[in-house]
Design an enzyme around this catalytic site. Structure first.
Site, PDB file in Angstrom:
ATOM      1  N   LYS A  72      21.348 -22.887 -20.942  1.00  0.00           N
ATOM      2  CA  LYS A  72      20.720 -22.245 -22.096  1.00  0.00           C
ATOM      3  C   LYS A  72      19.261 -22.020 -21.714  1.00  0.00           C
ATOM      4  O   LYS A  72      18.515 -22.970 -21.470  1.00  0.00           O
ATOM      5  CB  LYS A  72      20.829 -23.129 -23.329  1.00  0.00           C
ATOM      6  CG  LYS A  72      20.289 -22.455 -24.582  1.00  0.00           C
ATOM      7  CD  LYS A  72      20.706 -23.224 -25.834  1.00  0.00           C
ATOM      8  CE  LYS A  72      20.455 -22.441 -27.101  1.00  0.00           C
ATOM      9  NZ  LYS A  72      19.044 -22.210 -27.358  1.00  0.00           N
ATOM     10  N   ALA A  78       0.836  -1.210   0.000  1.00  0.00           N
ATOM     11  CA  ALA A  78       0.000   0.000   0.000  1.00  0.00           C
ATOM     12  C   ALA A  78       0.870   1.259   0.000  1.00  0.00           C
ATOM     13  O   ALA A  78       0.554   2.250  -0.659  1.00  0.00           O
ATOM     14  CB  ALA A  78      -0.921  -0.001   1.205  1.00  0.00           C
ATOM     15  N   ARG A 100      15.526 -10.404 -31.673  1.00  0.00           N
ATOM     16  CA  ARG A 100      16.593 -10.797 -32.583  1.00  0.00           C
ATOM     17  C   ARG A 100      16.241 -10.484 -34.036  1.00  0.00           C
ATOM     18  O   ARG A 100      17.095 -10.078 -34.818  1.00  0.00           O
ATOM     19  CB  ARG A 100      16.873 -12.293 -32.422  1.00  0.00           C
ATOM     20  CG  ARG A 100      18.155 -12.731 -33.077  1.00  0.00           C
ATOM     21  CD  ARG A 100      18.486 -14.150 -32.681  1.00  0.00           C
ATOM     22  NE  ARG A 100      18.154 -15.038 -33.769  1.00  0.00           N
ATOM     23  CZ  ARG A 100      19.058 -15.512 -34.622  1.00  0.00           C
ATOM     24  NH1 ARG A 100      20.325 -15.197 -34.478  1.00  0.00           N
ATOM     25  NH2 ARG A 100      18.699 -16.298 -35.602  1.00  0.00           N
TER      26      ARG A 100
HETATM   27  S1  IVH Z   1      25.266 -16.939 -25.711  1.00  0.00           S
HETATM   28  C1  IVH Z   1      26.390 -15.270 -30.328  1.00  0.00           C
HETATM   29  N1  IVH Z   1      24.089 -17.931 -23.625  1.00  0.00           N
HETATM   30  O1  IVH Z   1      20.177 -19.134 -27.542  1.00  0.00           O
HETATM   31  C2  IVH Z   1      25.388 -15.993 -29.540  1.00  0.00           C
HETATM   32  N2  IVH Z   1      22.804 -17.687 -25.601  1.00  0.00           N
HETATM   33  O2  IVH Z   1      20.473 -20.608 -30.036  1.00  0.00           O
HETATM   34  C3  IVH Z   1      25.878 -16.227 -28.140  1.00  0.00           C
HETATM   35  N3  IVH Z   1      20.467 -18.370 -25.326  1.00  0.00           N
HETATM   36  O3  IVH Z   1      20.145 -16.386 -29.631  1.00  0.00           O
HETATM   37  C4  IVH Z   1      24.738 -16.629 -27.327  1.00  0.00           C
HETATM   38  N4  IVH Z   1      20.624 -18.942 -23.232  1.00  0.00           N
HETATM   39  O4  IVH Z   1      19.316 -15.943 -27.303  1.00  0.00           O
HETATM   40  C5  IVH Z   1      23.946 -17.588 -24.912  1.00  0.00           C
HETATM   41  N5  IVH Z   1      23.209 -18.749 -21.675  1.00  0.00           N
HETATM   42  C6  IVH Z   1      23.052 -18.402 -22.952  1.00  0.00           C
HETATM   43  C7  IVH Z   1      21.824 -18.525 -23.610  1.00  0.00           C
HETATM   44  C8  IVH Z   1      21.756 -18.165 -24.946  1.00  0.00           C
HETATM   45  C9  IVH Z   1      19.811 -18.829 -24.266  1.00  0.00           C
HETATM   46  C10 IVH Z   1      19.868 -18.127 -26.654  1.00  0.00           C
HETATM   47  C11 IVH Z   1      20.367 -16.868 -27.293  1.00  0.00           C
HETATM   48  C12 IVH Z   1      20.726 -17.231 -28.692  1.00  0.00           C
HETATM   49  C13 IVH Z   1      20.193 -18.605 -28.838  1.00  0.00           C
HETATM   50  C14 IVH Z   1      21.064 -19.387 -29.753  1.00  0.00           C
END
Ligand code: IVH
Length: 714
Positions: free
Chosen positions: A113, A32, A134
């Site tokens: 990831k 609040a 992207r």
């Molecule tokens: S590093 C140059 N780290 O996965 C790209 N990406 O399949 C370096 N993603 O477009 C990416 N978790 O959006 C990186 N821990 C992570 C990630 C990650 C998810 C996504 C990212 C990328 C996609 C590629």
């Protein structure tokens, strides 16, 4: 000036509280108190539009809807990442790194990831300038407005470099995803297949308020363009993120050999199910930035990173039984009772089978061996039957036959409406629904009845004081005070004390809130409270915008028109269809209210249960009023000579065109700028040019001033 200071002060203060609440989970003030500061800032900003700041904490709730996203180029290309599908491929990747760097051991990081949607945040001089998806890697959609509603993304950074681009993942935490789907299920909206779809769908919304209401979050995992910073490694980057309180992906392993990489991947596979969000792999990255430069990029991905993809875990188990759950709105949901199994980090013993159609589509039978997985790593689902293992005796499952056409809770009749997948118990007094419908009715987002939670609702139903929500209005303070509740658990949680009374004090409070519900609660709350299938908070809100009071909904032509539309999805996709329905276009009904909801509402008011409710409300003298009603723009125009007629004006007339526009509108007509097949008349003076030619080609009657005046007097 005084208000300048106060605005700055409030912005800083609210930013700090956001941080404490959303990132540190250590709030210093009650909700609040926060709301009060927030409203003060909102009011000041409204009074001083010249001090608008897109990164003010008030923008967190979402600004005006957009017509479309604009595109913007990325400062640096947003690349993809190569996938590795087994340990052998990880070994090959490691070998490539060794070769490329001419080194035996290589400092690497391994991190989850995140299963979300990639997003780039561009901070200039410490202020979030814009955020992009992207897109095609070179250009992305500008989703700044939506991203500003994501609570764990800081909108401003203190002592920041001139440029900092942070890349990461927007995602929906598992818990929030589960809650969102539950809520959508209750409101009769389609559920999202997995958190990633929910995130992508949400970010695509043009209305930032929709986004603000969804539980999105962000985790950084990469550095984009930057100026005025000095970073040599991934660790430096992470320190920078920490300094600016930008949430960063975790956990992270630091490893230097192939064996350690593989070990980290295996450890993460165990841990990832407890992270609170979906993960579908492990990202391996070279730690050192100079080494990254040496390795470089292919056309689509960096050579210094790769993603190991975990296979989705699917396991077989026995489907022992199919049980039926009776939902709050009487929907009968078949549930698979499974031989418990461990999958994607938790033990699963039940999975919803959704409805009869789904059971038929997958031909699921009791006694079958089925393949189970967790959709988006979260919701257990039966993927398919292992037919080879089907016992000879297994029979096709048919819900209404098994139930003998009776609700398992009240033995009332069940039915499946045309065009719907769900079977429902249509007995309004169904006890399975009584407790839930009363609890729902009393809920905070419904009529907010103080002190009436589920346990009290159960007692009210058990003691026969109430068998449906409206019975609450006949309760006396005495009835309530004497209501016996379950014994309270003592502080050691073991011994039980004696039964408790509801008591005079709580009775008075509840009676007061019942009175408030009866006299003050707006139509939208009541509509939601009534628990009509498909009528959720947002559709109730939309309905109350279109109607002045509850009784106006009975036989409402807006509801009818909408209910008779065959396919709202299509309608939304094609603008043309919308135009084909002038009334719906005129009311600008939003996507929270579709034909299915309208059909349900109409059916409810026509059903016996609905009529009972209307009668009871009339007896109680309750007819809730809307608090956001926008009167029909054509109200009061009935009987005017030009109602429903659309005009275009051209050529030189005896008075300026706006005068004629006013005259036409005052007589119920409409004036638009260009001639189309929907134009009823072209009012043309001398000349008339291309509009006249167009009208003639479309067989639109061309009239002059005299004809118009005749029309007005007729
Ligand atoms: S590093 C140059 N780290 O996965 C790209 N990406 O399949 C370096 N993603 O477009 C990416 N978790 O959006 C990186 N821990 C992570 C990630 C990650 C998810 C996504 C990212 C990328 C996609 C590629």
């Amino acid at each position: 000036m005084l208000f300048d200071n106060r605005i700055a002060e409030l912005r800083a203060e609210l930013t700090r509280h956001n941080q404490l609440y959303y990132q540190d989970a250590k709030p210093e003030i009650p909700d609040a108190g926060y709301d009060r500061l927030f409203r003060e800032l909102e009011d000041l900003e409204k009074a001083h539009p010249e001090l608008h700041d897109p990164n003010s904490p008030t923008q967190r709730v979402g600004g005006t809807p957009l017509d479309a996203f604009e595109q913007r180029p990325h400062l640096l290309p947003m690349l993809s990442i190569d996938d590795l599908f087994d340990e052998e491929e990880v070994a090959e990747f490691f070998k490539r790194l060794q070769k490329g760097l001419a080194l035996e051991t290589i400092p690497l990081t391994v991190e989850p990831k995140i299963d979300g949607v990639a997003c780039s945040l561009v901070y200039r001089d410490g202020s979030l300038e814009y955020a992009l998806t992207r897109g095609d890697g070179t250009r992305g959609d500008d989703i700044s407005q939506n991203v500003r509603t994501i609570r764990n993304i800081p909108l401003t950074l203190e002592n920041a470099p001139p440029l900092l681009e942070v890349r990461g993942e927007v995602f929906m935490p598992s818990e929030g995803f589960a809650r969102l789907n539950e809520q959508r299920d209750e409101e009769g909206l389609d559920t999202f297949a997995n958190p990633r779809n929910a995130t992508a769908g949400t970010l695509k919304s043009l209305n930032p308020r929709t986004v603000a209401a969804r539980p999105l979050a962000f985790l950084a995992h990469g550095l984009g363009d930057h100026e005025g910073t000095d970073m040599q490694t991934e660790d430096d980057f992470r320190k920078l993120l920490e300094r600016f309180q930008i949430p960063c992906n975790a956990p992270i392993w630091h490893v230097e050999t192939l064996e350690k990489v593989l070990a980290a991947i295996r450890e993460l596979d165990v841990k990832r199910h407890d992270l609170g969000h979906g993960t579908d792999g492990a990202v391996i990255k070279v730690l050192d930035f100079d080494q990254r430069v040496t390795l470089g990029f292919t056309s689509r991905a960096p050579r210094w990173a790769a993603a190991f993809k975990y296979p989705p875990e699917q396991k077989e188990t026995l489907l022992k039984e199919i049980t039926i759950q009776v939902g709050r709105t009487g929907v009968l949901t078949p549930v698979a009772e499974l031989e418990p199994l461990f999958v994607s980090g938790t033990t699963v013993s039940r999975a919803t089978l959704h409805n009869q159609e789904e059971i038929e589509r997958k031909d699921i039978r009791i006694g079958d061996t089925v393949l189970v997985e967790k959709a988006g790593e979260i919701i257990p689902s039966v993927v398919q039957v292992v037919t080879a293992k089907r016992p000879a005796t297994a029979q096709p499952y048919h819900l209404p036959t098994v139930l003998n056409h009776q609700c398992p809770s009240c033995h009332g009749p069940i039915e499946k409406a045309d065009g719907f997948v769900a079977w429902r118990c249509v007995n309004f007094e169904c006890p399975a629904q009584a407790v839930t419908s009363i609890t729902h009715f009393a809920g905070r987002k419904a009529l907010d009845l103080d002190g009436l939670g589920e346990s009290v609702a159960i007692k009210l139903v058990e003691s026969k004081l109430a068998s449906s929500p409206l019975d609450l209005f006949s309760l006396t303070a005495e009835d309530l005070a004497n209501l016996l509740l379950d014994p309270a658990k003592s502080s050691d949680g073991l011994t039980k004390s004696k039964e408790r009374r509801f008591g005079e004090k709580r009775a008075t409070t509840l009676i007061t809130s019942l009175k408030k519900a009866r006299q003050e609660m707006p139509l939208s709350r009541w509509l939601f409270a009534m628990g009509i299938s498909q009528i959720g908070e947002s559709s109730a809100r939309e309905l109350s915008r279109l109607h002045e009071k509850l009784t106006d909904l009975v036989g409402s032509s807006i509801v009818s028109d909408l209910a008779d539309l065959p396919d709202f999805e299509e309608l939304q996709k094609s603008k043309r269809k919308k135009e084909n329905h002038p009334r719906l276009q005129q009311y600008k009904i939003d996507d929270n209210l579709g034909p299915v909801a309208a059909q349900k509402l109409r059916a409810f008011f026509q059903s016996e249960a609905g009529l009972t409710v209307l009668t009871k409300l009339a007896e109680l003298g309750i007819d809730p009023k809307s608090d956001n009603y926008v009167p029909d723009p054509e109200a009061g125009l009935e009987g005017l000579p030009l109602v429903g007629k659309s005009f275009v004006i051209t050529g030189s007339l005896s008075a300026p065109r706006p005068e004629f526009k006013k005259l036409i509108e005052a007589n119920g007509g409409k004036v638009s700028g260009s001639v189309s097949s929907k134009t009823d008349f072209l009012l043309s003076g001398e000349g008339g040019g291309s509009k006249r030619t167009k009208a003639e080609s479309l067989d639109v009657p061309v009239i002059d001033e005299v004809t118009l005046k005749n029309m007005l007097s007729s």
